[in-house]
Motif scaffolding. Structure first.
Motif, short mmCIF file in Angstrom:
data_model
loop_
_atom_site.label_atom_id
_atom_site.label_comp_id
_atom_site.label_asym_id
_atom_site.label_seq_id
_atom_site.Cartn_x
_atom_site.Cartn_y
_atom_site.Cartn_z
N VAL A 137 45.10 39.09 30.77
CA VAL A 137 44.47 39.45 29.50
C VAL A 137 43.66 40.71 29.76
CG1 VAL A 137 42.86 38.71 27.69
CG2 VAL A 137 44.34 37.02 28.79
N ILE A 138 43.94 41.76 29.01
CA ILE A 138 43.18 43.02 29.18
C ILE A 138 42.16 43.09 28.05
CG2 ILE A 138 43.28 45.49 29.62
CD1 ILE A 138 46.31 45.21 29.99
N GLY A 139 40.89 43.03 28.41
CA GLY A 139 39.79 43.00 27.42
C GLY A 139 39.07 41.67 27.53
N ARG A 140 37.73 41.71 27.46
CA ARG A 140 36.93 40.49 27.64
C ARG A 140 35.96 40.27 26.49
NH1 ARG A 140 33.11 42.66 32.62
NH2 ARG A 140 32.67 44.66 31.66
N SER A 141 36.31 40.74 25.29
CA SER A 141 35.38 40.57 24.16
C SER A 141 35.28 39.10 23.77
CB SER A 141 35.85 41.39 22.96
OG SER A 141 36.97 40.78 22.37
N ASN A 142 34.17 38.78 23.07
CA ASN A 142 33.96 37.40 22.62
C ASN A 142 34.95 36.99 21.54
OD1 ASN A 142 31.83 37.01 24.33
ND2 ASN A 142 30.26 37.52 22.80
N ILE A 143 35.51 37.98 20.84
CA ILE A 143 36.38 37.60 19.72
C ILE A 143 37.86 37.53 20.11
CG2 ILE A 143 34.75 38.44 17.98
CD1 ILE A 143 36.68 40.74 17.44
N VAL A 144 38.25 38.24 21.15
CA VAL A 144 39.67 38.19 21.54
C VAL A 144 39.86 37.82 23.03
CG1 VAL A 144 41.92 39.32 21.45
CG2 VAL A 144 40.15 40.07 19.88
N HIS A 166 39.12 44.17 32.62
CA HIS A 166 38.17 44.88 31.76
C HIS A 166 38.01 46.30 32.26
CE1 HIS A 166 35.57 43.85 35.04
NE2 HIS A 166 35.95 42.59 34.87
N SER A 167 37.04 47.00 31.70
CA SER A 167 36.91 48.43 32.03
C SER A 167 36.55 48.70 33.49
CB SER A 167 35.89 49.07 31.09
OG SER A 167 34.76 48.26 31.00
N HIS A 168 36.11 47.69 34.24
CA HIS A 168 35.78 47.90 35.66
C HIS A 168 36.86 47.37 36.60
CE1 HIS A 168 31.73 49.33 34.77
NE2 HIS A 168 31.71 48.40 33.83
N THR A 169 37.96 46.90 36.04
CA THR A 169 39.03 46.35 36.88
C THR A 169 39.70 47.46 37.69
OG1 THR A 169 39.44 44.57 35.31
CG2 THR A 169 41.24 45.10 36.82
N LYS A 170 39.88 47.18 38.97
CA LYS A 170 40.58 48.15 39.84
C LYS A 170 42.06 47.77 39.90
CE LYS A 170 36.76 49.82 42.43
NZ LYS A 170 35.92 50.10 41.26
N ASN A 171 42.90 48.73 40.15
CA ASN A 171 44.35 48.50 40.31
C ASN A 171 44.96 47.72 39.15
OD1 ASN A 171 44.01 49.67 42.85
ND2 ASN A 171 43.57 47.66 43.77
N ALA A 178 47.31 42.48 25.58
CA ALA A 178 46.55 43.74 25.62
C ALA A 178 45.59 43.77 24.45
CB ALA A 178 47.51 44.92 25.58
N ALA A 179 44.29 43.71 24.74
CA ALA A 179 43.26 43.66 23.70
C ALA A 179 42.09 44.53 24.11
CB ALA A 179 42.81 42.22 23.46
N LEU A 180 42.35 45.84 24.20
CA LEU A 180 41.27 46.73 24.63
C LEU A 180 40.94 47.81 23.62
CD1 LEU A 180 42.54 49.15 27.40
CD2 LEU A 180 44.06 47.53 26.33
N GLY A 181 41.87 48.08 22.70
CA GLY A 181 41.59 49.08 21.67
C GLY A 181 41.82 50.51 22.12
#
Ligand code: NAD
Length: 290
Positions: free
Chosen positions: A162-169, A192-197, A210-213
């Motif tokens: 899952v890409i993105g860690r918001s409370n809503i998605v 999330h935005s600090h994920t490496k590789n 994919a839920a990052l916008g």
């Protein structure tokens, strides 16, 4: 490759709900009722709320839309919520996000009676979700689960990213996919935005949400052949050739992903429509009692 068509899957959910409301009507019962509050006049929010109200009508639900000015005092919004909390004819309350900066979102979410919290954002309902208890699942992750169910996508034992860690998605999605439910039982990695590789992480995934916008973020070289791709992103990208002056773009490079994926949701016409289906199911659940 299978296109996971939100129009088809949402229509199936709505048809079942319509049958339920018709049965209620025939029995002379009150209809489920959703109250939506819109603060200000953000273009995207206007579109979402109008669509939610229209979908309520199509499934036989009642709905009310309360509009408040963008500079409304927080206390006025909280008073409206308190009034709807007490209203026995209102089953579900939805406050369209985002809210203007001067209003504290968490305070508003916590003001909603958890038994009417059809967006599933109240900490009580989030806690219930984490513990696998009966709850209101946030509408977008719920819609994705309904989509996977409709198309019989096997999730058990799969690697999901899952890409993105918001409370809503992102966060509720990761919890659901790892839960012991029919469309769960995955081994989940949340990025999330600090994920490496990130590319390597994605290449190990059987399912990617994919839920990052960030439009076109997920490219073909990040996808393992045969993976299932769920595109949650909705970004308005300026386009002078389009009638409205913009086009809606997802987080996935659709053309490239199609050459690798076994199944994919389009944007538009995918997750967005399922989000409304999830909201309607939650409203019926609120009517019936959690
Ligand atoms: P958000 O801005 O609250 O969260 C974005 C998340 O993505 C953050 O956790 C951030 O860490 C992560 N992220 C940002 N850039 C990244 C990068 N380069 N690499 C890895 N992670 C990164 O967004 P949101 O509210 O979760 O929404 C995400 C997208 O989904 C938006 O486009 C939004 O419009 C869309 N959305 C669609 C629906 C729908 O019904 N289809 C519903 C809600 C949101």
């Amino acid at each position: 490759m299978l296109v996971l068509d939100g129009k088809i899957a949402a229509a199936a959910v709505k048809a079942t709900l319509l049958e339920q409301t018709q049965t209620l009507k025939a029995a002379g019962k009150r209809m489920p009722h959703l109250a939506a509050i819109l603060v200000g006049n953000n273009g995207a929010s206007e579109t979402y709320v109008a669509s939610k109200v229209k979908n309520c009508e199509e499934t036989g639900f009642g709905s009310s839309l309360y509009r408040l000015e963008a500079d409304v005092e927080e206390s006025v919004l909280l008073a409206k919520i308190a009034e709807l909390n007490k209203d026995p004819n209102c089953d579900g309350i939805l406050v369209q996000l985002p809210l203007p900066k001067h209003i504290k979102e968490s305070k508003v979410i916590e003001a909603i009676d958890p038994t009417k919290d059809v967006d599933g954002f109240h900490p009580v309902n989030v806690g219930r979700l984490v513990q696998g208890l009966n709850t209101f699942i946030p509408a977008t992750p719920y819609g994705i689960i309904l989509m996977l169910e409709h198309y019989n996508i096997e999730t058990k034992g799969k690697n999901a990213v899952v890409i993105g860690r918001s409370n809503i998605v992102g966060r509720p999605m990761s919890i659901l996919l790892s839960s012991n439910i029919a469309q769960g039982n995955c081994t989940v990695t949340i990025c999330h935005s600090h994920t490496k590789n990130l590319k390597e992480v994605c290449l190990g995934a059987d399912i990617i949400v994919a839920a990052l916008g960030v439009p076109n973020f997920l490219t073909g070289d990040m996808i393992k052949p045969g993976a299932v791709i769920i595109d949650v992103g909705i970004t308005r990208v300026e386009d002078t050739t389009a009638k409205k002056g913009f086009r809606i773009k997802g987080d996935v490079n659709y053309e490239e992903a199609c050459t690798k994926a076994s199944a994919i949701t389009p944007v538009p016409g995918g997750v967005g429509l399922m989000t409304i289906a999830g909201l309607l199911k939650n409203t019926m659940k609120a009517y019936q009692g959690l």
